[in-house]
Every structure is written in structure tokens, then in C-alpha cells.
Enzyme design. Structure first.
Site, PDB file in Angstrom:
ATOM      1  CG  HIS A   8     120.604  -6.686 -16.305  1.00 33.65           C
ATOM      2  ND1 HIS A   8     121.803  -6.865 -17.132  1.00 33.65           N
ATOM      3  CD2 HIS A   8     120.504  -8.073 -15.483  1.00 33.65           C
ATOM      4  CE1 HIS A   8     122.449  -8.259 -16.488  1.00 33.65           C
ATOM      5  NE2 HIS A   8     121.928  -8.736 -15.425  1.00 33.65           N
ATOM      6  CG  ASP A  68     117.624  -7.156 -21.224  1.00 30.10           C
ATOM      7  OD1 ASP A  68     117.861  -6.745 -20.249  1.00 30.10           O
ATOM      8  OD2 ASP A  68     117.801  -8.367 -21.470  1.00 30.10           O
ATOM      9  CD  GLN A  71     114.845 -12.430 -16.058  1.00 28.34           C
ATOM     10  OE1 GLN A  71     114.205 -13.616 -15.764  1.00 28.34           O
ATOM     11  NE2 GLN A  71     115.600 -12.261 -15.352  1.00 28.34           N
ATOM     12  CE  LYS A  85     119.054 -13.837 -16.258  1.00 29.45           C
ATOM     13  NZ  LYS A  85     119.876 -13.414 -16.250  1.00 29.45           N
ATOM     14  CB  CYS A 133     122.763  -6.751 -12.950  1.00 28.54           C
ATOM     15  SG  CYS A 133     123.737  -7.973 -12.354  1.00 28.54           S
TER      16      CYS A 133
END
Lengths: 271, 464
Positions: free
Chosen positions: B173, B250, B253, B276, B419
Site C-alpha cells: 500500500h 502492515d 487487512q 477497517k 493505493c
């Protein structure tokens, strides 16, 4: 539905079907003519089955090749201003109550867009800030009018470009500079609400047209009403992900430019 | 169809659905699947033999999903961009402002003490959610992007030297690319990018080979927001630590969708966003190992992060306060804590199991539509995709597709580069469409999407 009636329906407001060039354009009498044209264009028998999912196939003959043609060189279009054309286009889209009809109209204009040479599809011609790819070719003809050609990988964007070019191709530089972004937001095609990011394609293409017109013609001749923007953003990769080249080496290619805005078009930011 | 009365759901562990009036002020470490009474009625055993899926049950908690857009029922398939929030989270936020809003950490009075307690409790809940050993390893930030910038500016600027290498992937991202570009420009460090293999996942072998004595940091996603693939973080951490490199994960998700255990992963830094994972926007967090955080200089300066302030210098607070300058998003942090509670109540393993099934269904039905190209790995025995699909339809621009889906069918998907411009450039496309699911989506949502997609494709084909 036979194609001749369709031609009447879908051709742009002020080009009669028999004469495809803008030479045949007559200055409209706004008080009476637009409404007459609007009722011609709005055919209630247009297939409005879109809401029902059972009939997705749309036989919609696309034969608008005669609708949009670049104004041939030498043709005088002094009786038609871009402003007039803009208003007519806005009225035309306003007359279409169903959003799907506006999308269809836009898509039909897209098919009529004059093709762009591959040679024109270069980074310098890219309109930045659009979610889709748009290329815009611009030159000044020997009569001092601005000539535009465009293309996009998105059909809806092509439709936008087609409309803009119909309005501005062959226009004087001052006319190009005089079109305001807010006027376009009245088109309200394909999206809902006043503040939309999809319409930024309109805005960005118009900005590009105006910016490059100004650059070609020179500041002295042109009244710029939209406000200034810096040079087109150079879309440089800041790194090379093939092994070997380091990021630091590419750093010198960074072009400091902050000309893209993702803020919504038409939104009133004043307090 | 959402039934109000339902049979006992077929969980792995058949704990009867207990009715508990969950108090927002108490820690609930529930291993059973207790539910909030405000949202669900008592389990009534009906003659209906069809077990109601998690998606159907969860939908009741999300009022926003029950609306029409453009004349059609909303089908929200954009949870990878932001998730919807259950009533419990909204209540927690409202409660904070209505009953005990007050600035935290320095106040003496009752409201301030209460706000501080709840704020720090939220920190504990987040720590517990990702199995951090100490809640001081959780730094609240505005979002994951700010968290990565924190590491880049604070850890990066003081640890990266010219010639040091930072390993990323082309599928990152932008928030895990741009900060490193900025910092490497300032420090002279070099960025290296792992490309994809033939399965359209980052090439792990290439990653392993890239790790060398020069590597100081490996910053990678856990689950890709475009490819739906996951990276073997545990192994990557082992390889990185062998050379003395740190690993930043990261997890935007992954944390919302599966069990993420930072101790098991042994990552040095981990970031995620609240919005999220059913929490509000405006809050996210950085997990950092205590010894690392202790050695890092401040990121933003101001109140809260100082120990003593003089005119010519200041001394700084211990982490996490050192990295939390100014008044934090107190209500939002508390609501994030409530989101962690909500998700834990359902059970992350349960959510993940449901989503794996949904992911397979989405992939299979989408792949069956002609001219559709889905990016990322094909699901198989060894490869589990996340419940999202980025795809393109031949000859149809994703933005046109998304516009039409929204306009005519009320289906909300995303189109663009998500992104991840470098990834799209690598895949040779300018943009893609993306449908992403969360545990409040159902198979019916997927069906509606596919029907709408087919309609859209044929509409645009009719213009060709």
C-alpha cells in the site's frame, strides 16, 4: 425502432441530421427552441428496462457517426459560442430524467468521438488527476482557434471528452478560458449529488484544455478565470523495482509538483 | 433473508448462546460465544432447519446496511476500504461523549479519572486483541498510515544510514512505500522491492535472497488489499532477525479478519487501522516491541509526550506516551476497544472461518463470469485468499463498471488503484475494480453482485 427516428432522438441538440457539419448550426432562440428540441429528443418509448434485471440485453443501434464531426477548417462558427453549446448540452442532459438515460446518452457521444492517433498518446498529453486515463491533443489552427482531440480508456470519460470537444473544438482561446468548472457539474451524468469525484474527469480535462490553451496562446491574449495551476505533473516512478537500480539514483528525477486536487468539485469551501 | 428467530448456530464448540448484558466498563474475556442482548433476541428453536449464517446474524447489528441507494438495496462490498460499525461501537462512542467526556491523563476530577481509565482500558483491549504482552507496546495513532510514518521518522531516521537497505514488495500500500521513500531520501538508505511470482503473490524466495547484511528493515503487508494473498510473516521474521533486521507488518487487512498474534509472529512493529475493524475512523495503532520503542526518539512534539519542559530543552515521556503528542482521540480509542470486544465476542476464528468460505464463493462465482480477470493467487489447498477480489473485465473500464453498479444496482465496490499504483503498474493495468467482504456480508450479497455485474457487462457491450 427504426434508425432514422433514433437519429432525431440522439443527435446533439443543434446539429440537424441532414447536415453533419457545424456550418449548419444556427444560433438558437433560447426562449422557444430548446424546449421544442427537448421534446423531440425525449422519446418515451426508449427502453427503460434497466431497472428490471430480467432483460439485460439492450438493442440500441449505435449510429451516431454523423453526429459529431470536427468543425472543418475554414468553416466559420462565429454565430455559435462555446457558452451557447454548453447551455444546450446542459439542457439536453437535464431533459433526461432517468440517470440511466444520461449514461446512455454519454456513452453514445463516446462512440462519436473522433479517434486519436497513437502518436498522441504520450505522457505529455495525459490529463492528470483522473481516475481513468485521458489523453488530450491540442493545437491552434491557422485562424487562431483551438483544436482539440481526446481519447480515454473509459467509455464514460470518452463521453465527457466528446461533450467537451463538441463545446470547445474550434473555439477562440477566450471562449475556452471562459468555461467554468461549475457549469459542467450541472451535467450530473452517471453520478448523484452535487459533490462528486467522478465529475473530476470533466474538471480535469477542462483544466487541462484551459491550461494548455493559455500556454499555447500566451497570457496576454487570454483571460484566465479559473485560477492558476502549475505544470503538468510528471508521473515519474520514484524507484526501479528491477534489481540493481537503487532508489537514491532515481531521486533526482523527482518533479516537485502539487497540482492535483482530490477535493470534491463544485464544493463551496468558503466560510 | 434475515430471520429473527433462529436455531442454535452450528459452532465448533456448541456453547449455548448466553444472554449477557455486556457492560462497556468491564473486561470480558469470553471464550464462549456470548452475545450482546441489545442486538439479538433469545435463541428460539424453530421448525426452520436452516442454520443462519454469521453474515445474516451479524447484519442486524449494522443499521447502515439496511438502506436503499439509487432505488436498490445497498450491497456494501467495500469493507477493505472501510468497515461498517456495529451498534455497540456507536453506543460506546456516544456514551463517552454523553457521560464521561474529559481530557485524559492529567486530570484530577472524577470525569477525567473515568475517561483515563476507559482510555487505558481500550489500550489493554487492543493489546489483548493482538496478544501483545504489555499494553504499553500499543501506541495510539490516527491510523495505520500515521503509525508507519511514526516508525519511518522516529526509528528510520535514527537507524538508517547510507547504503542500508529496506525491503518492500511491489504490492505494498502507498502508506508502506511513500514514508520509506521520504526517509531513504533523507538518510541515503536504499529501497528494494520484491516482485511477484507466477502465482501473482510476492516471491518469497526472492525476498529471502534479498535479505542480506545490509538489510535493516523488512516492511511488508500481512494480507494484500489487492491480491488477497498472505505472506508468511513468521518465516520472514526469522530470516530478517538472522541478519539483525527489523520487521514491520502492515496488518490492516489481517487484524480485522483473522487471529493475529504478535508474540507468535514475533514482529518488531505491527500497524493496523481501527476503521477497517469495525472501529471508528481517526484512530489506529502501532505495536512495537518495548525495547525498540524505548530507544526511539519522539515523532510529534507537544503535550502528553514530555516529562519536563524547559525553554531550551525538554525531556520525554516513556513509551507509549512519548509517541502520543496532544490530546488523543479519546472517544475513538474507547470505541475501538468496544470494537475489539464485539469482534472477540463473535470470535476471530469464527469470523475467519466464515470469511474463508465466503472468499471461495466470491472467487468461484466471479471467475465464472466471462472475460473477468481476477488478480492474485488461485485458491487451493495451500492457498487461502482473503475475502476480496480485485478484477478487471475485458474492454470495460473499472470506473465505468463501478459507476454503473452503484447507479443501477446499489452495489458498492471500489475502482482505481486501491493505493497500490506500483502493483497495478507491475500487473500492467491502470486500475482495477475490487469487491471486498466482511463478516456481515452474505452469500446473497455475492449473488446480487454477480447478477449486477453481468447486467453491467452486457449494458456496456451493447454499445460496442
Amino acid at each position: 425502432m427504426n434508425s432514422s427516428s433514433l437519429n432525431v432522438l440522439v443527435s446533439p441538440p443543434l446539429i440537424s441530421t441532414s447536415t453533419p457539419t457545424l456550418k449548419a448550426f444556427h444560433r438558437p432562440n433560447f426562449s422557444s427552441k430548446p424546449s421544442k428540441r427537448i421534446s423531440c429528443m425525449h422519446d418515451p418509448s426508449i427502453n427503460l428496462n434497466f431497472g428490471s434485471k430480467s432483460n439485460p440485453k439492450h438493442d440500441f443501434p449505435v449510429s451516431f457517426a454523423t453526429a459529431f464531426v470536427e468543425a472543418p477548417l475554414g468553416t466559420t462558427t462565429t454565430t455559435t459560442t462555446s457558452s451557447d453549446k454548453l447551455h444546450l448540452l446542459v439542457s439536453e442532459f437535464r431533459s433526461l430524467a432517468e440517470p440511466i438515460d444520461r449514461v446512455k446518452r454519454l456513452l453514445s457521444y463516446a462512440t462519436a468521438l473522433a479517434p486519436l492517433d497513437d502518436s498522441a498518446r504520450v505522457p505529455a498529453n495525459r490529463v492528470t488527476g483522473c481516475t481513468t486515463q485521458v489523453w488530450l491533443e491540442i493545437k491552434v489552427d491557422e485562424l487562431g482557434r483551438m483544436r482539440f482531440k481526446a481519447d480515454s480508456d473509459s467509455e464514460i470519460s470518452k463521453g465527457f471528452c466528446s461533450c467537451l470537444i463538441w463545446i470547445l473544438d474550434g473555439a477562440k482561446p477566450e471562449e475556452v478560458m471562459g468555461v467554468r468548472g461549475e457549469d459542467l457539474s450541472e451535467m450530473n451524468v452517471g453520478v448523484h449529488g452535487k459533490v462528486q469525484s467522478r465529475v473530476n474527469t470533466w474538471h480535469n480535462v477542462l483544466m487541462s484544455m484551459q491550461k494548455r490553451t493559455k500556454a499555447l496562446v500566451g497570457d496576454a491574449d487570454v483571460v484566465h478565470r479559473e485560477g492558476d495551476r502549475s505544470a503538468p505533473h510528471q508521473h515519474n516512478l520514484l524507484f526501479d523495482y528491477v534489481n540493481g537500480r537503487s532508489y537514491v539514483e532515481s531521486a533526482s528525477k523527482v518533479h516537485r509538483d502539487y497540482s492535483i486536487s482530490v477535493l470534491p468539485l463544485g464544493y463551496d469551501f468558503t466560510i | 433473508m434475515e430471520g429473527v428467530a433462529m436455531k442454535l448456530p452450528s459452532f465448533k464448540s456448541l456453547a449455548p448462546t448466553a444472554i449477557s448484558v455486556a457492560s462497556t466498563f468491564s473486561i470480558r474475556r469470553s471464550l464462549s460465544f456470548a452475545r450482546r442482548s441489545s442486538s439479538l433476541s433469545a435463541a428460539t428453536i424453530t421448525a426452520d432447519s436452516e442454520p443462519v449464517s454469521l453474515g445474516h446474524r451479524a447484519r442486524k447489528d449494522f443499521r447502515i446496511l439496511h438502506q436503499e441507494v439509487n432505488g436498490s438495496k445497498l450491497v456494501y462490498l467495500d469493507s477493505a476500504a472501510t468497515s461498517q460499525k456495529p451498534a455497540a461501537v456507536l453506543e460506546a462512542l456516544q456514551n463517552y461523549y454523553e457521560f464521561y467526556n474529559s481530557n485524559v491523563h492529567r486530570g484530577i476530577h472524577y470525569l477525567s479519572a473515568k475517561a483515563t481509565d476507559e482510555f487505558e482500558l481500550a489500550r489493554k483491549k487492543v493489546a489483548r486483541f493482538i496478544n501483545a504482552s504489555d499494553s504499553r507496546e500499543i501506541v495510539f495513532t490516527r491510523n495505520a498510515t500515521e503509525a508507519i510514518n511514526l516508525v519511518a521518522y522516529s526509528w528510520g531516521l535514527s537507524n538508517l544510514k547510507p547504503g542500508d537497505e529496506v525491503i518492500l514488495t511491489v504490492a505494498e500500500h502507498h502508506s508502506c512505500i511513500v514514508p520509506w521513500q521520504i526517509v531513504s531520501q533523507k538518510t541515503g538508505a536504499v529501497l528494494k522491492f520484491v516482485t511477484l511470482n507466477e502465482d501473482e503473490v510476492p516471491d518469497i524466495d526472492m525476498l529471502r535472497e534479498m535479505i542480506s547484511e545490509k538489510t535493516k528493515l523488512v516492511a511488508v503487508h500481512h494480507v494484500s488489499n489487492v491480491l488477497a494473498s498472505s505472506l508468511p510473516i513468521e518465516e520472514i521474521v526469522v530470516w530478517a532477525h538472522e541478519v539483525g533486521a527489523k520487521v514491520l507488518v502492515d496488518a490492516c487487512q489481517s487484524v480485522p479478519h483473522m487471529v493475529v498474534d504478535v508474540q507468535k509472529l514475533n514482529a518488531d512493529f505491527l500497524v493496523a487501522s481501527s476503521h477497517k475493524m469495525c472501529g471508528p475512523t481517526g484512530i489506529g495503532f502501532l505495536y512495537g516491541k518495548s525495547d525498540l520503542l524505548l530507544a526511539m526518539p519522539p515523532f510529534l512534539g507537544g503535550g502528553e509526550m514530555i516529562s519536563d519542559v524547559f525553554l531550551d530543552h525538554s525531556t520525554y515521556a516513556e513509551p507509549p506516551s512519548r509517541f502520543e503528542a496532544g490530546t488523543p482521540a479519546i472517544g475513538e480509542a474507547i470505541a475501538l476497544g468496544a470494537a475489539c470486544d464485539y469482534l472477540s465476542d463473535i470470535g476471530m476464528p469464527k469470523i475467519h472461518e466464515y470469511e474463508v468460505e465466503l472468499a471461495k464463493y466470491l472467487y468461484e462465482t466471479l471467475a465464472s463470469v466471462p472475460d473477468v480477470r481476477i488478480y492474485g493467487p488461485r485458491p487451493s489447498e495451500s492457498v487461502q485468499r482473503a475475502a476480496l477480489c480485485s478484477f478487471n473485465v475485458e474492454g470495460l473500464h473499472p470506473t465505468d463498471l463501478a459507476t454503473f453498479l452503484d447507479q443501477q444496482h446499489g452495489v458498492a465496490i471500489r475502482s482505481g488503484h486501491h493505493c497500490a499504483q506500483p502493483l497495478h503498474r507491475y500487473l500492467g493495468v491502470n486500475a482495477s475494480a475490487r469487491a471486498s467482504l466482511y463478516f456481515y456480508n452474505t452469500k446473497e450479497d455475492v449473488d446480487s453482485f454477480i447478477v449486477a455485474l453481468a447486467d453491467t457487462v452486457s449494458f456496456f457491450n451493447s454499445f460496442k
